[in-house]
Design a protein around this motif. Structure first.
Motif, PDB file in Angstrom:
ATOM      1  N   ALA A   1      17.173   1.518   9.154  1.00 43.83           N
ATOM      2  CA  ALA A   1      17.438   0.274   8.515  1.00 43.83           C
ATOM      3  C   ALA A   1      17.225   0.023   7.266  1.00 43.83           C
ATOM      4  N   THR A   2      16.526   1.401   6.491  1.00 44.90           N
ATOM      5  CA  THR A   2      16.297   1.201   5.288  1.00 44.90           C
ATOM      6  C   THR A   2      18.407   1.570   4.701  1.00 44.90           C
ATOM      7  N   GLY A   3      18.353   2.348   4.980  1.00 42.18           N
ATOM      8  CA  GLY A   3      20.648   2.748   5.141  1.00 42.18           C
ATOM      9  C   GLY A   3      21.340   1.594   5.534  1.00 42.18           C
TER      10      GLY A   3
ATOM     11  N   PRO B   1      20.457   6.515  -6.128  1.00 41.46           N
ATOM     12  CA  PRO B   1      19.375   7.281  -6.337  1.00 41.46           C
ATOM     13  C   PRO B   1      18.518   6.796  -4.866  1.00 41.46           C
ATOM     14  N   ALA B   2      18.948   8.374  -3.531  1.00 41.35           N
ATOM     15  CA  ALA B   2      18.109   7.911  -2.474  1.00 41.35           C
ATOM     16  C   ALA B   2      17.105   9.302  -2.558  1.00 41.35           C
ATOM     17  N   ALA B   3      15.983   9.527  -3.798  1.00 43.78           N
ATOM     18  CA  ALA B   3      15.558  10.619  -3.111  1.00 43.78           C
ATOM     19  C   ALA B   3      13.931  10.190  -3.836  1.00 43.78           C
TER      20      ALA B   3
ATOM     21  N   GLY C   1      19.707  12.644  -2.674  1.00 38.02           N
ATOM     22  CA  GLY C   1      19.022  12.184  -1.497  1.00 38.02           C
ATOM     23  C   GLY C   1      19.919  12.394  -0.587  1.00 38.02           C
ATOM     24  N   PHE C   2      19.973  13.623   0.626  1.00 33.21           N
ATOM     25  CA  PHE C   2      20.657  13.391   1.804  1.00 33.21           C
ATOM     26  C   PHE C   2      19.294  13.256   2.929  1.00 33.21           C
ATOM     27  N   GLY C   3      18.215  12.341   2.541  1.00 25.76           N
ATOM     28  CA  GLY C   3      17.148  12.504   3.931  1.00 25.76           C
ATOM     29  C   GLY C   3      17.444  11.071   4.912  1.00 25.76           C
ATOM     30  N   LYS C   4      16.375  10.368   5.024  1.00 29.18           N
ATOM     31  CA  LYS C   4      16.645   9.543   6.213  1.00 29.18           C
ATOM     32  C   LYS C   4      17.088   8.359   5.506  1.00 29.18           C
ATOM     33  N   VAL C   5      17.108   8.086   4.097  1.00 30.65           N
ATOM     34  CA  VAL C   5      17.706   7.350   3.246  1.00 30.65           C
ATOM     35  C   VAL C   5      19.240   7.169   2.895  1.00 30.65           C
ATOM     36  N   GLY C   6      19.578   8.801   2.653  1.00 30.42           N
ATOM     37  CA  GLY C   6      20.499   8.924   1.852  1.00 30.42           C
ATOM     38  C   GLY C   6      21.506   9.207   3.046  1.00 30.42           C
ATOM     39  N   SER C   7      21.561   9.842   4.350  1.00 25.95           N
ATOM     40  CA  SER C   7      22.566  10.424   4.629  1.00 25.95           C
ATOM     41  C   SER C   7      22.718   9.162   5.666  1.00 25.95           C
TER      42      SER C   7
ATOM     43  N   GLU D   1      19.769   1.078  -5.849  1.00 27.88           N
ATOM     44  CA  GLU D   1      18.375   1.415  -5.848  1.00 27.88           C
ATOM     45  C   GLU D   1      18.256   1.962  -3.960  1.00 27.88           C
ATOM     46  N   GLY D   2      18.323   3.576  -3.695  1.00 27.92           N
ATOM     47  CA  GLY D   2      17.565   3.321  -2.053  1.00 27.92           C
ATOM     48  C   GLY D   2      16.274   4.442  -2.184  1.00 27.92           C
ATOM     49  N   ALA D   3      15.972   5.003  -3.365  1.00 24.79           N
ATOM     50  CA  ALA D   3      14.651   5.063  -4.263  1.00 24.79           C
ATOM     51  C   ALA D   3      14.001   4.141  -4.442  1.00 24.79           C
ATOM     52  N   ASN D   4      12.781   4.227  -4.605  1.00 26.04           N
ATOM     53  CA  ASN D   4      11.581   3.626  -5.130  1.00 26.04           C
ATOM     54  C   ASN D   4      11.333   4.000  -6.917  1.00 26.04           C
ATOM     55  N   SER D   5      11.656   3.067  -7.115  1.00 25.46           N
ATOM     56  CA  SER D   5      11.314   3.064  -8.690  1.00 25.46           C
ATOM     57  C   SER D   5      12.328   4.214  -8.963  1.00 25.46           C
TER      58      SER D   5
ATOM     59  N   ALA E   1       3.830   3.470   7.761  1.00 28.27           N
ATOM     60  CA  ALA E   1       5.262   4.039   8.429  1.00 28.27           C
ATOM     61  C   ALA E   1       6.112   5.525   7.514  1.00 28.27           C
ATOM     62  N   PRO E   2       6.414   6.109   7.669  1.00 26.27           N
ATOM     63  CA  PRO E   2       7.090   7.270   7.239  1.00 26.27           C
ATOM     64  C   PRO E   2       7.565   6.816   5.441  1.00 26.27           C
ATOM     65  N   ASP E   3       8.164   8.299   4.817  1.00 25.44           N
ATOM     66  CA  ASP E   3       8.324   8.199   3.517  1.00 25.44           C
ATOM     67  C   ASP E   3       8.754   9.028   3.069  1.00 25.44           C
ATOM     68  N   MET E   4       9.598  10.017   2.540  1.00 26.89           N
ATOM     69  CA  MET E   4       9.883  11.471   2.146  1.00 26.89           C
ATOM     70  C   MET E   4       8.588  12.321   2.807  1.00 26.89           C
ATOM     71  N   GLY E   5       8.779  13.043   3.212  1.00 32.59           N
ATOM     72  CA  GLY E   5       8.763  14.410   4.126  1.00 32.59           C
ATOM     73  C   GLY E   5       7.694  14.037   4.709  1.00 32.59           C
TER      74      GLY E   5
ATOM     75  N   SER F   1       0.277  -1.381  -0.229  1.00 33.05           N
ATOM     76  CA  SER F   1      -0.162   0.320   0.581  1.00 33.05           C
ATOM     77  C   SER F   1       0.576   1.436   0.170  1.00 33.05           C
ATOM     78  N   LYS F   2       0.724   2.577  -0.189  1.00 35.99           N
ATOM     79  CA  LYS F   2       0.700   4.027   0.091  1.00 35.99           C
ATOM     80  C   LYS F   2      -0.188   4.889   0.289  1.00 35.99           C
ATOM     81  N   GLY F   3       0.718   5.927   0.582  1.00 35.87           N
ATOM     82  CA  GLY F   3      -0.157   6.685   1.146  1.00 35.87           C
ATOM     83  C   GLY F   3       0.799   8.194   0.657  1.00 35.87           C
TER      84      GLY F   3
HETATM   85  P1  NAD Z   1      13.265  12.080   3.107  1.00 36.91           P
HETATM   86  O1  NAD Z   1      12.176  13.380   3.107  1.00 36.91           O
HETATM   87  O2  NAD Z   1      14.193  11.621   4.444  1.00 36.91           O
HETATM   88  O3  NAD Z   1      14.300  12.926   2.215  1.00 36.91           O
HETATM   89  C1  NAD Z   1      14.680  13.089   0.970  1.00 36.91           C
HETATM   90  C2  NAD Z   1      16.007  13.444   0.278  1.00 36.91           C
HETATM   91  O4  NAD Z   1      15.835  13.373  -1.825  1.00 36.91           O
HETATM   92  C3  NAD Z   1      15.686  14.499   0.345  1.00 36.91           C
HETATM   93  O5  NAD Z   1      17.429  15.224   0.774  1.00 36.91           O
HETATM   94  C4  NAD Z   1      15.358  15.776  -0.620  1.00 36.91           C
HETATM   95  O6  NAD Z   1      16.568  17.109  -0.482  1.00 36.91           O
HETATM   96  C5  NAD Z   1      16.465  14.983  -2.085  1.00 36.91           C
HETATM   97  N1  NAD Z   1      14.732  15.203  -3.193  1.00 36.91           N
HETATM   98  C6  NAD Z   1      13.513  15.403  -2.817  1.00 36.91           C
HETATM   99  N2  NAD Z   1      13.529  15.289  -4.765  1.00 36.91           N
HETATM  100  C7  NAD Z   1      14.620  15.790  -5.284  1.00 36.91           C
HETATM  101  C8  NAD Z   1      15.133  15.558  -6.359  1.00 36.91           C
HETATM  102  N3  NAD Z   1      14.038  16.335  -6.911  1.00 36.91           N
HETATM  103  N4  NAD Z   1      16.765  15.977  -6.872  1.00 36.91           N
HETATM  104  C9  NAD Z   1      17.313  15.408  -6.224  1.00 36.91           C
HETATM  105  N5  NAD Z   1      16.987  15.504  -4.601  1.00 36.91           N
HETATM  106  C10 NAD Z   1      15.675  15.326  -4.333  1.00 36.91           C
HETATM  107  O7  NAD Z   1      13.367  10.686   2.186  1.00 36.91           O
HETATM  108  P2  NAD Z   1      13.439   9.668   2.379  1.00 36.91           P
HETATM  109  O8  NAD Z   1      12.812   8.899   3.753  1.00 36.91           O
HETATM  110  O9  NAD Z   1      15.268   9.514   2.705  1.00 36.91           O
HETATM  111  O10 NAD Z   1      13.693   8.531   1.077  1.00 36.91           O
HETATM  112  C11 NAD Z   1      13.605   8.420  -0.278  1.00 36.91           C
HETATM  113  C12 NAD Z   1      13.595   7.956  -1.219  1.00 36.91           C
HETATM  114  O11 NAD Z   1      13.388   6.406  -0.574  1.00 36.91           O
HETATM  115  C13 NAD Z   1      11.394   7.343  -1.165  1.00 36.91           C
HETATM  116  O12 NAD Z   1      12.295   7.862  -2.989  1.00 36.91           O
HETATM  117  C14 NAD Z   1      11.381   5.935  -0.536  1.00 36.91           C
HETATM  118  O13 NAD Z   1       9.987   5.978  -0.855  1.00 36.91           O
HETATM  119  C15 NAD Z   1      12.405   5.677  -0.723  1.00 36.91           C
HETATM  120  N6  NAD Z   1      12.261   4.696   0.638  1.00 36.91           N
HETATM  121  C16 NAD Z   1      12.045   5.013   1.721  1.00 36.91           C
HETATM  122  C17 NAD Z   1      12.167   4.747   2.819  1.00 36.91           C
HETATM  123  C18 NAD Z   1      11.928   5.026   4.486  1.00 36.91           C
HETATM  124  O14 NAD Z   1      12.771   3.807   5.074  1.00 36.91           O
HETATM  125  N7  NAD Z   1      12.591   6.144   4.662  1.00 36.91           N
HETATM  126  C19 NAD Z   1      12.518   2.756   3.316  1.00 36.91           C
HETATM  127  C20 NAD Z   1      12.431   2.929   1.196  1.00 36.91           C
HETATM  128  C21 NAD Z   1      12.505   3.261   0.537  1.00 36.91           C
END
Ligand code: NAD
Length: 419
Positions: free
Chosen positions: A190-192, A295-297, A219-225, A317-321, A145-149, A106-108
């Motif tokens: 966990a993802t990273g 890719p983690a954005a 991407g330097f968020g929850k996954v990238g960092s 691939e950290g990001a989805n798709s 669960a959490p995702d971007m934002g 699922s997703k929201g």
């Molecule tokens: P987040 O909101 O914590 O961080 C997102 C990062 O991506 C930020 O640094 C943001 O500035 C950057 N970003 C967004 N759009 C961008 C663009 N167009 N160009 C460059 N940078 C961009 O999100 P997250 O939780 O780290 O999720 C990142 C990806 O990982 C998403 O695709 C998400 O679906 C996927 N993912 C997340 C989890 C999780 O546990 N959070 C698990 C599996 C997959």
């Protein structure tokens, strides 16, 4: 075609079609999985701090509950659309199946720029959204669960709103919660961390040593960092990082510890300054010669317009798709190996599943157990994918989809069709 012109749901279905052709999957199953079980569109009105009313568009989609309750994150982003949420829900079905978790997909999401809201407005938005989707979620229905934002605080508000509506505390309605209210140790990273386990397993197969390899990360968020920290700690030189507001590059390698501290205080990296640092664009990032591209954005970042520019050995691939099917073909021709999202970033849903199990049993594990069990599940999936890909000369992505869809097809067959 720009990445934004790519319909994310069509793009996701293409990956299933490629795998289905490979195993001559019954077309009825393909048709079944090419649709979502249910999708809810909601208006989410909130009172802004200045007294104005503003209405946001929200979604919750169940792609499949064939193998168990649905599971998938909630995204807050100005780019969220119904097709994006459908695509992300679709991906979750295959990810949970690949790991053999007893869950569906699922997703929201809410179409909102979180930077434009105060913390109180964000809380009101989250609580109202929860109330709007309340009949679609629950520990045995669908567990967000959490995702971007979104983050642990967002999950705490959802858990509280849901619990208040039901008249009792129900921690198992969401995962990725703060530890103090039923969250799991190890979930936030966990993802990273899971990505790192998978990368190491891949490097072992290829006889690559991580030390002195180089990487760029979008991407330097929850996954990238978090993956950045693991790579940095193991001697990988990270030469470029990109965020939505801008990116930085240094041929000497970036100091990830310093960047994580900077990000915690400043929320974005683009103004981070050091002598050797240059500003870069997404285009520059993906064309940077290096060993690993992460890719983690967001979706479709590696597509037919930039895939030919990539000059690396591996894509993790950290990001989805993050990679389109057209890009996949170009990468294959260039002998670049893409470790697919449903495998590479599956540590997140794996530990979310552990959190859910811990909540239901009201018994909590320690970090060592979490990481060991995650590693076992992820490495089993990795070896299955790697072996099938080698045996049948498939890409890792197609092999992962073949394994995942075969399990879902079996579940469909066993359950039969109601009525
Ligand atoms: P987040 O909101 O914590 O961080 C997102 C990062 O991506 C930020 O640094 C943001 O500035 C950057 N970003 C967004 N759009 C961008 C663009 N167009 N160009 C460059 N940078 C961009 O999100 P997250 O939780 O780290 O999720 C990142 C990806 O990982 C998403 O695709 C998400 O679906 C996927 N993912 C997340 C989890 C999780 O546990 N959070 C698990 C599996 C997959």
């Amino acid at each position: 075609m720009s990445s934004l012109d790519i319909n994310p749901f069509k793009s996701a279905k293409k990956k299933l079609n490629i795998a289905a052709e490979e195993i001559n999957l019954d077309q009825n199953i393909v048709n079944y999985l090419s649709r979502v079980e249910r999708a809810l569109l909601v208006s989410v009105p909130i009172k802004r701090d200045n007294g104005d009313l503003e209405i946001f568009q929200g979604y919750r989609v169940h792609h499949s509950t064939i193998r168990g309750p649905a599971k998938g994150g909630i995204r807050y982003s100005p780019e969220v659309t119904l097709d994006e949420v459908k695509a992300l829900a679709f991906l979750m079905t295959f990810k949970t199946s690949l790991l053999e978790l007893p869950l569906g997909g699922s997703k929201g999401g809410i179409r909102v720029d979180t930077k434009s809201l105060s913390i109180n407005e964000l809380e009101r938005l989250t609580r109202r959204y929860t109330a709007e989707i309340i009949n679609m979620i629950g520990p045995d229905i669908d567990i967000p669960a959490p995702d971007m934002g979104t983050d642990a605080q967002t999950m705490a508000w959802i858990m509280d709103t849901y619990s208040m509506q039901k008249g009792r505390t129900i921690p198992g309605v969401v995962t990725g919660k703060p530890i103090e209210i039923g969250g799991s140790v190890g979930r936030s990273g966990a993802t990273g961390t899971g990505m790192f386990y998978i990368l190491k397993a891949m490097c072992n197969k290829l006889d690559y040593r991580l030390k002195n390899m180089s990487a760029v990360i979008q991407g330097f968020g929850k996954v990238g960092s978090i993956i950045a920290k693991h790579l940095y700690d193991h001697g990988v030189k990270i030469i470029g990082i990109m965020e939505s507001t801008g990116g930085i590059y240094s041929s000497n390698g970036l100091n990830i510890e310093a960047l994580r501290k900077w990000k915690a205080q400043n929320n974005e990296l683009k103004d981070y300054k050091e002598n050797s640092i240059k500003q870069i664009t997404n285009e520059d990032l993906f064309a940077t010669p290096c060993d690993i591209v992460v890719p983690a954005a967001t979706e479709n970042q590696i597509n037919s317009s930039n895939a030919a520019d990539l000059d690396c050995k591996l894509i993790l691939e950290g990001a989805n798709s993050p990679t389109t099917s057209k890009a996949d073909k170009i990468l294959e021709e260039k002998d670049i190996i893409a470790i697919p999202d449903i495998l590479a970033n599956s540590g997140g849903v794996c530990v979310s599943y552990f959190e859910y199990v811990q909540d239901i049993n009201a018994y909590f594990w320690n970090l060592e157990r979490i990481n060991n069990e995650m590693r076992n599940i992820l490495l089993k999936a990795f070896h299955e994918v790697y072996t099938l890909a080698a045996e049948r000369e498939l890409s890792l992505r197609t092999a992962a989809y073949v394994i995942a869809v075969s399990r879902i097809a079996k579940a469909i067959e066993l359950r039969g069709l109601f009525p």
